[in-house]
Design an enzyme around this catalytic site. Structure first.
Site, PDB file in Angstrom:
ATOM      1  N   HIS A 125     -29.604 -38.746 -21.504  1.00 39.43           N
ATOM      2  CA  HIS A 125     -30.969 -38.432 -21.524  1.00 39.43           C
ATOM      3  C   HIS A 125     -31.832 -39.852 -21.607  1.00 39.43           C
ATOM      4  CE1 HIS A 125     -34.421 -36.351 -23.041  1.00 39.43           C
ATOM      5  NE2 HIS A 125     -34.003 -35.254 -22.647  1.00 39.43           N
ATOM      6  N   ASP A 202     -25.417 -38.966 -29.474  1.00 40.76           N
ATOM      7  CA  ASP A 202     -26.384 -38.014 -29.196  1.00 40.76           C
ATOM      8  C   ASP A 202     -25.994 -36.460 -29.070  1.00 40.76           C
ATOM      9  OD1 ASP A 202     -28.295 -36.395 -28.044  1.00 40.76           O
ATOM     10  OD2 ASP A 202     -28.906 -37.640 -26.189  1.00 40.76           O
ATOM     11  N   GLN A 205     -27.151 -31.617 -27.582  1.00 40.90           N
ATOM     12  CA  GLN A 205     -26.727 -30.317 -27.022  1.00 40.90           C
ATOM     13  C   GLN A 205     -25.367 -30.127 -27.543  1.00 40.90           C
ATOM     14  OE1 GLN A 205     -28.215 -28.595 -24.542  1.00 40.90           O
ATOM     15  NE2 GLN A 205     -29.819 -30.131 -24.120  1.00 40.90           N
ATOM     16  N   LYS A 228     -32.995 -27.264 -30.448  1.00 38.91           N
ATOM     17  CA  LYS A 228     -31.769 -26.792 -29.605  1.00 38.91           C
ATOM     18  C   LYS A 228     -30.854 -25.981 -30.295  1.00 38.91           C
ATOM     19  CE  LYS A 228     -32.774 -30.848 -26.654  1.00 38.91           C
ATOM     20  NZ  LYS A 228     -33.269 -30.271 -25.340  1.00 38.91           N
TER      21      LYS A 228
HETATM   22  C1  PLP Z   1     -28.875 -34.658 -24.425  1.00 43.37           C
HETATM   23  C2  PLP Z   1     -30.416 -35.042 -25.042  1.00 43.37           C
HETATM   24  N1  PLP Z   1     -30.695 -35.874 -25.580  1.00 43.37           N
HETATM   25  C3  PLP Z   1     -31.829 -36.044 -25.952  1.00 43.37           C
HETATM   26  C4  PLP Z   1     -32.910 -35.059 -25.992  1.00 43.37           C
HETATM   27  C5  PLP Z   1     -33.978 -35.213 -26.469  1.00 43.37           C
HETATM   28  O1  PLP Z   1     -34.221 -34.196 -27.615  1.00 43.37           O
HETATM   29  P1  PLP Z   1     -35.876 -34.143 -28.096  1.00 43.37           P
HETATM   30  O2  PLP Z   1     -36.674 -33.981 -26.999  1.00 43.37           O
HETATM   31  O3  PLP Z   1     -35.805 -32.768 -28.801  1.00 43.37           O
HETATM   32  O4  PLP Z   1     -36.139 -35.305 -28.805  1.00 43.37           O
HETATM   33  C6  PLP Z   1     -32.368 -34.008 -25.087  1.00 43.37           C
HETATM   34  C7  PLP Z   1     -33.484 -32.983 -24.755  1.00 43.37           C
HETATM   35  O5  PLP Z   1     -33.594 -32.648 -23.934  1.00 43.37           O
HETATM   36  C8  PLP Z   1     -31.242 -33.823 -24.589  1.00 43.37           C
HETATM   37  O6  PLP Z   1     -30.743 -32.670 -23.978  1.00 43.37           O
END
Ligand code: PLP
Length: 408
Positions: A125, A202, A205, A228
């Site tokens: 991401h 990370d 998900q 999430k």
């Molecule tokens: C795999 C992954 N990492 C990081 C994030 C970032 O999360 P946030 O926007 O809640 O900080 C997301 C959000 O879509 C994600 O799916």
């Protein structure tokens, strides 16, 4: 619990948002990878905080402040148990995964020098790419990228060949939000540790669909977001091994993260407060605690079995629609289906599906390198969660068929 004994009707009844119709159709909410709906228990926990104990935490001597502090710190214990962390001090509340990764990029980043190497993957991401690029600008460190295979898996041979004495950190996603791939993070961590490198996972998900045990994984840092996993937006968690967090400098400075302040010298608070400057999202943290209670009561094993059943059913349905191409077909997958419908832009797919009450996301999903890898601008993404059913998959497939007919 198996997919047959999973209490789907009770689960659906717990989510008030599912009672509405959209464009005259029952809401088919398949945008769970972006954010999940909230159960009544979470809404009520947040509401109760604001109605009855809306006070600031930690410094208060009065009753309301003490109640709010207790509820906030109880949520920390819940997160500790949820992640199987050894100590509560290892749980830092942040505003989300993004803030957690940025905290590591600054705090751990202070130990990174020119030519040190940080390994990411091609399926990260943007929140696990950009902070490291900013660190590269500050330090002159080198970013290396694990390629992904055609079916959306990490190329582990390439990864293992990248590791070396200069590798300082490996930062990888557990479950890809755009491909659904469940990465073999245990192997990634073990290989990194064999070279003396630290690992950040990370788990944005991952936490809502599989049990995550930071001690068993032996990861050094792990990040996730409350929203999430059925909790509020604007709250998340950074887990870090105490020995590392203790040694690192804080990222944000301000109230609560200090022991004493004078113009000559400031001393920092102990963990976890050293990394929690300012008034936190108190209601959000309490809501996250309620969300974890909800998930624990349902059980992650039952959740996983249910989601796998719906995922397999939906995959079978969609894969046989002529003109549909699925992206991300790794054997280990979460219930995330990214697809392109030949001749129709994913945004149009998303808009037509919405007219049928089917909510999917269309775009690059904050993973532009994944789109570049496959030579596509975007996908439509249907992501399933604890309250989705085979009937939702049927409605998705029917709406895709109607989109196809509309575009000839
Ligand atoms: C795999 C992954 N990492 C990081 C994030 C970032 O999360 P946030 O926007 O809640 O900080 C997301 C959000 O879509 C994600 O799916």
């Amino acid at each position: 619990m198996t997919a047959n004994t999973y209490p789907i009707d009770n689960v659906r009844a717990d989510f008030p948002a599912l009672r509405q119709t959209v464009n005259g159709c029952p809401l088919t909410y398949l945008d769970n990878a972006a954010t999940t709906l909230k159960p009544e228990a979470v809404v009520e926990a947040v509401r109760q905080h604001y109605r009855e104990e809306s006070a600031n935490i930690h410094r208060g001597v009065h009753h309301l402040s003490q109640k709010a502090t207790e509820a906030y710190e109880a949520a920390r214990d819940k997160v500790q148990h949820f992640l199987h962390a050894e100590q509560r001090e290892e749980i830092i509340f942040t505003s989300g995964t993004t803030a957690a990764i940025n905290t590591v990029a600054h705090a751990f980043g202070s130990t990174i020098h020119a030519d040190d190497e940080i390994i990411l993957s091609e399926m990260e991401h943007h929140s696990n790419i950009v902070p490291w690029q900013m660190l590269r600008e500050r330090t002159g460190c080198v970013l290396r990228v694990i390629p992904i295979t055609d079916d959306g898996q990490l190329d582990l041979a390439a990864y293992e060949a990248m590791l070396g004495p200069r590798t300082k950190l490996v930062s990888v996603v557990y479950v890809s939000n755009s491909l659904g791939t469940v990465n073999p993070v245990q192997r990634v961590i073990d290989a990194a540790h064999a070279h003396g490198a630290k690992v950040l996972v990370d788990a944005a998900q991952a936490v809502a669909c599989r049990a995550v045990d930071v001690r068993a994984l032996d990861c050094d840092f792990l990040a996730f977001s409350g929203h999430k996993i059925f909790g509020p937006t604007g709250v998340g968690v950074l887990y870090g091994k105490r020995v590392l967090l203790d040694a690192l400098p804080p990222f944000f400075g301000g109230g609560d993260m200090i022991l004493s302040v004078s113009f000559e010298r400031t001393t920092y608070n102990a963990l976890p407060y050293k990394f929690e400057a300012g008034t936190p999202h108190i209601a959000g943290v309490i809501g996250l605690g309620a969300a974890l209670d909800y998930v624990n009561a349902l059980g992650l094993a039952g959740i996983a079995a249910h989601e796998e059943d719906v995922r397999d059913y939906a995959t079978r349905l969609i894969a046989r629609i002529p003109g549909v191409r699925l992206y991300g077909t790794a054997p280990e997958k979460a219930a995330i289906l990214s697809f392109v419908l030949e001749g129709v832009h994913p945004h149009d797919v998303g808009q037509i599906l919405d007219t049928h009450g089917v909510a999917v996301r269309a775009g690059h999903h904050c993973t532009q390198p994944v789109m570049q890898r496959y030579g596509i601008p975007a996908t439509a993404r249907a992501s399933f969660s604890i309250y989705n059913t085979r009937a939702d998959a049927d409605r998705l497939a029917a709406a895709i068929m109607q989109t196809k007919e509309l575009f000839g």
